[in-house]
Write a protein that holds these residues in place. Structure first.
Motif, short mmCIF file in Angstrom:
data_model
loop_
_atom_site.label_atom_id
_atom_site.label_comp_id
_atom_site.label_asym_id
_atom_site.label_seq_id
_atom_site.Cartn_x
_atom_site.Cartn_y
_atom_site.Cartn_z
N PRO A 384 0.83 -1.21 0.00
CA PRO A 384 0.00 0.00 0.00
C PRO A 384 0.86 1.26 0.00
O PRO A 384 1.92 1.31 0.62
N GLU A 385 0.40 2.27 -0.70
CA GLU A 385 1.18 3.49 -0.87
C GLU A 385 1.56 4.11 0.47
O GLU A 385 2.67 4.63 0.63
N GLU A 386 0.65 4.07 1.45
CA GLU A 386 0.92 4.73 2.72
C GLU A 386 2.02 4.05 3.53
O GLU A 386 2.55 4.63 4.48
N LEU A 387 2.37 2.81 3.16
CA LEU A 387 3.44 2.10 3.87
C LEU A 387 4.80 2.30 3.21
O LEU A 387 5.82 1.84 3.73
N LYS A 388 4.81 2.97 2.07
CA LYS A 388 6.08 3.22 1.40
C LYS A 388 6.76 4.44 2.03
O LYS A 388 6.10 5.43 2.35
N PRO A 389 8.07 4.38 2.23
CA PRO A 389 8.77 5.54 2.80
C PRO A 389 8.82 6.70 1.82
O PRO A 389 8.88 6.51 0.60
N VAL A 390 8.79 7.90 2.37
CA VAL A 390 8.94 9.10 1.56
C VAL A 390 10.37 9.14 1.02
O VAL A 390 11.32 8.72 1.69
N ASP A 391 10.54 9.65 -0.18
CA ASP A 391 11.87 9.79 -0.77
C ASP A 391 12.76 10.60 0.17
O ASP A 391 12.32 11.56 0.81
N ALA A 392 14.02 10.23 0.24
CA ALA A 392 14.95 10.85 1.19
C ALA A 392 15.20 12.32 0.92
O ALA A 392 15.62 13.06 1.83
N HIS A 393 14.94 12.77 -0.33
CA HIS A 393 15.24 14.16 -0.66
C HIS A 393 14.09 14.88 -1.38
O HIS A 393 14.23 16.05 -1.73
N ASN A 394 12.97 14.17 -1.57
CA ASN A 394 11.80 14.79 -2.20
C ASN A 394 10.56 14.31 -1.45
O ASN A 394 10.08 13.19 -1.67
N PRO A 395 10.00 15.15 -0.58
CA PRO A 395 8.87 14.72 0.26
C PRO A 395 7.59 14.48 -0.52
O PRO A 395 6.61 13.98 0.05
N ASN A 396 7.57 14.79 -1.77
CA ASN A 396 6.36 14.62 -2.58
C ASN A 396 6.31 13.26 -3.27
O ASN A 396 5.34 12.97 -3.98
N ILE A 397 7.34 12.43 -3.06
CA ILE A 397 7.40 11.13 -3.72
C ILE A 397 7.56 10.03 -2.67
O ILE A 397 8.29 10.19 -1.69
N ARG A 398 6.88 8.92 -2.88
CA ARG A 398 7.08 7.74 -2.04
C ARG A 398 7.78 6.66 -2.86
O ARG A 398 7.51 6.50 -4.05
N ARG A 399 8.66 5.91 -2.19
CA ARG A 399 9.43 4.87 -2.86
C ARG A 399 9.17 3.52 -2.20
O ARG A 399 8.86 3.44 -1.01
N ASN A 400 9.33 2.47 -2.98
CA ASN A 400 9.25 1.14 -2.40
C ASN A 400 10.40 0.95 -1.40
O ASN A 400 11.53 1.38 -1.67
#
Length: 757
Positions: A384-400
């Motif tokens: 699920p998207e909400e369990l993916k961590p936020v990108d380390a340098h872009n808070p608008n993107i989530r990464r696996n």
């Protein structure tokens, strides 16, 4: 893991061949001519035009550098400097506050992931401590050697140069009161605390070295990250890892995160984990706790082309300011950082201490994939998207998130799975287990608790700290003399008393400050049954000394009595030589109990060779004399001290099993310089019998006078050691020999007396 292909500088040296003294061998003439006017008129290096050193020209020569590598000449502190005294002046709370503030002060030249340097600082501390191995006690964090080659250039330590440079303002501020070695570990502690973990404690006391530790054998591979089966491989048979090594590859701290030799297979990686972590003194639960806790925070970096990186810190030009692995692509940092080659965070909240790692690992399916840098890693299926961590340098993107092969081993190996499920169900238990394992990891090589410094030292005594109870007595000169008399009249021979004291003390290792005579663990298992301690002789001596202890009317520990027995015997041997000297004896050693002793841990310290007593348990790849150098360096002795002790112990008739090899005297049991006198006497020649046995024969008659081992004869064949042997053989130095022997003996007996230091 990015693959570097660099030559390794620490090939093990093979022992020299010891020839008959009258054998003539052609010696190459070095640098014979400088007649060409175009050449530099200064003779370079070892009197050669190519500036080669002695070991380059004669690679089989015995290299004694291991015994003088940390000469005071390299240390900028004067003789009077005491780090312990300086550390006591340190405002530790102020340092901790500064470190916690540093964690979130992101610098433009190397920005922090999610604005927090915690993961980077933890990796730095982990990799500093994680080089420790139990077999010889070497490696670890207690010298700050991560600052120097080869560790600062290992593929597994990519970008830790940036972590240390970020710490420089703190080191600069607190100066001599805080070593790099202590600062690196404290930074890891504060990183965890800043993210919510209650750490178990911290102890200072690690003193920095000032150049690389050349005594540490990291493996014989010719390349970084050389796979199994390559030249110099550390594995034989059914994946049997070479002793004393712990890591699976040259340049790695632990196991390969991509799988065995880079081939994903979590069950095989689990097997590697068990071996590697057990050689760092960790059991399965500690191994699982460290894996889970280490990967609860931070991330891996592999968002780019690893082959584009510049050289390590030892390779880059001066413009790099001492940094390495510079990335010419993109920003060169932040989202363009390449470290391990794997890419991604392990958890949903990589800057928080929580149970998110196990939530993701155990509750979701994972598939094998590739990082942008081409490394093998695992990613979750349909997370699920909400369990993916936020990108380390872009808070608008989530990464696996991602997992390594070692992480998957926690899930698929039955033993590890049972442990991590217990952790998952009891977060408080997991947090406490990890905090204790982290403390052990970062303090295992600091020695016994008596060496710990600072207000944050935990009150609890831990079995791996090798605790020894403090004594509650003092001994008067009269009591000491009375005990000496009783010992010498007990029926025990000088040889029995001296060898028992020596065997008790020789276990000392300056590498991790373990072993030694204090605690008298020679009377406990497993040491009491070690073959090198000659159990029949040892038990006889211990029984008689224990009887004296109980009937003497003097309150004394067995640890003190064992050392006093050797002291009294040496004094008697000196008197027979016509010289009256008192061998210094300082009481105060305690007796450890079985409950205070981790038998498994001590079993890994078993003595299997001792050149001082002319003993080898088995044949080894390296020569007997090289093994003696290794033992000497661990005991903290110099080449002259080694020489005088070997010569003295030979004439005192202390060889293992009563062997007469090297006993070059007609008056055994008397402390004389006869060993050196007869070793350097050219009226005798040396005749090889086999690889480790020589006959010393009269040149005229051919009669065999003595027998000798390689260790004996190296003191007459190696040019450096012969210079010491000749010194002690001189007519005007026999008294000097006795004084130096007594001084060196006392040093060994007191090596672990941290209460005296």
């Amino acid at each position: 893991m990015e693959q570097a292909n660099q030559p390794v500088q620490n090939d093990p040296q093979q022992g020299e061949t010891i020839h008959s003294q009258n054998e003539e061998n052609p010696i190459p003439v070095a640098g014979a001519s400088l007649g060409n006017s175009g050449k530099c008129p200064v003779i370079h290096g070892s009197n050669t035009e190519e500036a080669k050193d002695v070991m380059s020209w004669w690679p089989k020569s015995l290299n004694l550098d291991i015994l003088s590598q940390h000469d005071r000449k390299t240390n900028p502190f004067g003789e009077e400097f005491s780090y312990a005294e300086e550390f006591k002046k340190l405002d530790l709370e102020a340092v901790k506050s500064d470190l916690k503030a540093l964690m979130t002060e992101s610098k433009e030249w190397w920005p922090a992931d999610w604005g927090h340097y915690g993961g980077l600082m933890i990796r730095m501390a982990w990799h500093s401590a994680g080089t420790y191995r139990t077999a010889d006690g070497r490696g670890g964090s207690n010298t700050g050697s991560q600052r120097f080659a080869p560790l600062n250039a290992w593929p597994d330590n990519v970008n830790l140069d940036k972590a240390r440079r970020l710490l420089w303002p703190v080191k600069k501020k607190y100066g001599n009161k805080l070593s790099w070695a202590d600062l690196i570990i404290l930074a890891g502690n504060m990183a965890y605390e800043s993210m919510g973990l209650k750490t178990f404690g911290f102890a200072g006391g690690r003193e920095d070295v000032w150049h690389p530790e050349k005594d540490i054998y990291w493996g014989s591979e010719k390349d970084w990250l050389a796979p199994t089966g390559s030249e110099g491989s550390r594995y034989t048979g059914d994946r049997e890892l070479e002793n004393p090594l712990a890591s699976v590859m040259m340049g790695l701290i632990y196991v390969n995160p991509e799988g065995v030799d880079g081939n994903p297979d979590p069950l095989k990686t689990a097997a590697d984990l068990r071996v590697t972590f057990s050689r760092m003194a960790m059991n399965d639960e500690e191994t699982a706790a460290l894996t889970v806790g280490g990967h609860t925070v931070g991330k891996c970096h592999g968002n780019g082309d690893a082959s584009a990186l510049g050289g390590d810190p030892e390779e880059e030009g001066v413009h790099a300011q001492g940094l390495g692995w510079l990335n010419p692509k993109g920003k060169g940092h932040s989202e363009d950082t390449v470290t391990s080659g794997l890419e991604g965070a392990w958890t949903t909240n990589p800057t928080q201490w929580d149970n998110g790692y196990l939530d993701l690992l155990l509750n979701h399916e994972w598939r094998l994939t590739k990082s942008p840098a081409g490394a093998n890693q695992y990613e979750p299926v349909n997370l699920p998207e909400e369990l993916k961590p936020v990108d380390a340098h872009n808070p608008n993107i989530r990464r696996n998130p991602m997992m390594t092969d070692a992480d998957m081993a926690m899930k698929v190996d039955p033993g590890y799975r049972e442990i991590v499920e217990r952790f998952h169900n009891d977060f408080e238990y997991f947090s406490d287990t990890f905090a204790r394992a982290w403390f052990k990891l970062t303090h295992r090589d600091l020695g016994p608790k008596s060496r710990y410094l600072g207000p944050d030292v935990p009150a609890e005594d831990l079995i791996w700290q090798d605790s020894i109870p403090a004594v509650n007595y003092t001994l008067s000169d009269g009591e000491i003399n009375s005990l000496k008399e009783q010992i010498l009249n007990s029926g025990l021979s000088r040889s029995e008393l001296i060898t028992t004291a020596w065997d008790s003390a020789r276990t000392y290792r300056g590498s991790d400050y373990r072993g030694g005579a204090n605690g008298s663990r020679i009377r406990l298992e497993p040491q009491r049954s070690w073959a090198g301690n000659e159990p029949v002789r040892l038990n006889k001596v211990l029984e008689i000394l224990e009887n004296i202890r109980q009937t003497s009317g003097v309150n004394v520990s067995m640890a003190d009595l064992i050392v006093l027995g050797g002291t009294a015997a040496i004094e008697q041997a000196v008197r027979e030589a016509g010289y009256n000297v008192e061998v210094p004896f300082l009481p105060g050693r305690g007796d450890a109990s079985e409950e205070m002793t981790d038998a498994r841990s001590f079993d890994e310290m078993e003595t299997v060779h001792d050149g001082y007593r002319n003993w080898l348990k088995a044949d080894y790849v390296v020569s007997a004399e090289e093994l003696m150098l290794d033992r000497t360096q661990l005991m903290g002795l110099t080449a002259p001290e080694m020489t005088v002790l070997v010569g003295g112990l030979r004439v005192l008739d202390t060889n293992y099993g009563g062997s007469q090899d090297g006993v070059f005297t007609d008056r055994p049991g008397t402390l004389s310089n006869d060993f050196f006198v007869n070793l350097t006497d050219m009226n005798f020649k040396w005749v090889p019998v086999n690889d480790n046995l020589y006959h010393i024969t009269d040149r005229k008659s051919g009669a065999v006078k003595w027998s000798a081992s390689r260790v004996d004869l190296v003191f007459g064949s190696n040019s450096i050691l012969r210079s010491y042997a000749e010194f002690y053989a001189q007519d005007d130095n026999w008294e000097r020999f006795i004084r130096d022997f007594v001084k060196a003996w006392t040093k060994v007996m007191n090596a672990d007396r941290y209460d005296l230091n």
